[in-house]
Design an enzyme around this catalytic site. Structure first.
Site, short mmCIF file in Angstrom:
data_model
loop_
_atom_site.label_atom_id
_atom_site.label_comp_id
_atom_site.label_asym_id
_atom_site.label_seq_id
_atom_site.Cartn_x
_atom_site.Cartn_y
_atom_site.Cartn_z
N ARG A 46 1.31 4.43 -3.97
CA ARG A 46 0.52 3.19 -3.85
C ARG A 46 1.45 1.99 -3.75
O ARG A 46 2.44 1.89 -4.48
CB ARG A 46 -0.40 3.05 -5.06
CG ARG A 46 -1.55 4.05 -5.06
CD ARG A 46 -2.43 3.90 -6.26
NE ARG A 46 -1.72 4.18 -7.50
CZ ARG A 46 -2.29 4.76 -8.55
NH1 ARG A 46 -3.55 5.12 -8.52
NH2 ARG A 46 -1.59 4.99 -9.64
N ASP B 258 1.81 -2.38 -3.64
CA ASP B 258 1.16 -3.58 -4.17
C ASP B 258 0.78 -4.55 -3.05
O ASP B 258 1.17 -4.38 -1.89
CB ASP B 258 2.11 -4.30 -5.13
CG ASP B 258 2.37 -3.51 -6.39
OD1 ASP B 258 1.50 -2.72 -6.79
OD2 ASP B 258 3.45 -3.69 -6.99
N TYR C 142 12.42 3.61 -0.71
CA TYR C 142 12.00 2.24 -0.45
C TYR C 142 13.18 1.46 0.13
O TYR C 142 14.34 1.77 -0.13
CB TYR C 142 11.55 1.54 -1.73
CG TYR C 142 10.17 1.91 -2.22
CD1 TYR C 142 9.06 1.13 -1.89
CD2 TYR C 142 9.97 3.03 -3.01
CE1 TYR C 142 7.78 1.46 -2.35
CE2 TYR C 142 8.71 3.37 -3.47
CZ TYR C 142 7.63 2.58 -3.13
OH TYR C 142 6.37 2.91 -3.58
N ARG D 77 11.00 -4.09 -7.63
CA ARG D 77 11.00 -5.55 -7.63
C ARG D 77 11.69 -6.10 -8.89
O ARG D 77 12.36 -7.15 -8.83
CB ARG D 77 9.56 -6.07 -7.52
CG ARG D 77 8.94 -5.80 -6.15
CD ARG D 77 7.47 -6.11 -6.14
NE ARG D 77 7.19 -7.50 -6.51
CZ ARG D 77 5.99 -7.96 -6.83
NH1 ARG D 77 4.94 -7.13 -6.83
NH2 ARG D 77 5.83 -9.23 -7.14
#
Length: 270
Positions: A49, A51, A109, A200
């Site tokens: 998932r 954001d 990522y 992040r």
């Protein structure tokens, strides 16, 4: 039968992946398009998932259906009903034992960071930003403290639903693209799984180190603290891209999601 799809999307217009009452999520748009094509509701599960504002280069989903169509029909037919910033890249029938999330052996990522004295304009929402020059060697030294299996509680959002904060961060690669005061930084991550906001929060710490506001060894202190209060503020979602999950070759999925293969194409990225 069970189908797997590879999805690419620009996350700027959406409230993340997961379905919300507003309907403004990638999952909502995908399931609406699939329902149009199949003439019946279809529910999907995703590999990871994302954001609000986070992009997907190779999200993988699976769903079960009795509708029989050729793989190219699932691609072209679904794309007909999707908004222009979401597109199915491939479709493939998979065994019933395949699960897009549980079968993944790792996830990747990419964070794209613009270094510039002025904020992004044409790339707004597609890159993070540092107005100050960054020291790549210092960031790499800081990142080295995170490699391996650790308790990443210091980089975990309070809303994280993961059963354990212990993850195996397999690599972090930090590359500078371009020279001078205006350049891009590509920071690529691979782990068995990630916590909510983990990347992040790591990026916030890396940028603090890169700007000279903290020494590289500070990252080790943050990790050891196992407290979100020890780390830097959560960095912008704008430059974060889900490169996709990786699966064992036994599932016969496309090369871009096969373990050990090169990461998904960066074509079209800032």
């Amino acid at each position: 039968m069970r189908l797997a799809l590879g999805i690419r999307y620009d996350g700027r217009a959406y409230e993340g992946w997961q379905s919300q009452p507003s309907g403004r999520t990638v999952q909502d748009k995908l399931e609406a398009a699939l329902a149009q094509l199949a003439s019946k509701p279809i529910r999907t599960l995703c590999a990871g998932r994302t954001d609000t504002g986070v992009h997907g280069l190779m999200q993988v989903v699976h769903f079960d259906t009795e509708v029989q169509r050729a793989p190219f029909s699932w691609v072209r037919g679904t794309n007909r009903y999707l908004p222009e910033d979401i597109a199915v890249q491939w479709a493939q029938e998979v065994p019933a034992a395949f699960h897009c999330r549980a079968s993944a052996v790792s996830r990747r990522y990419l964070y794209i960071l613009a270094q510039s004295p002025v904020r992004p304009s044409l790339d707004a929402g597609r890159v993070g930003w540092s107005m100050y020059p960054l020291d790549g060697d210092a960031m790499r030294a800081g990142a080295a403290h995170l490699l391996g299996t650790h308790d990443f509680s210091s980089f975990r959002a309070s809303a994280c639903q993961a059963l354990s904060p212990v993850k195996n961060l397999r690599y972090i690669e930090i590359r500078r693209i371009g020279a001078g005061e205006r350049c891009r930084w590509h920071v690529e991550f691979e782990a068995d799984a990630f916590l909510h906001h983990m990347i992040r929060n790591i990026m916030g710490c890396l940028v603090r180190i890169g700007q000279g506001q903290a020494a590289p060894d500070w990252m080790r202190e943050v990790l050891a603290a196992r407290s979100r209060l020890a780390a830097a503020p959560t960095f912008s979602p704008a430059g974060l891209y889900f490169l996709g999950p990786q699966y064992d070759a036994q599932w016969g999925l496309p090369p871009e999601v096969t373990a050990g293969a090169a990461a998904s194409s960066y074509d079209g990225l800032p």
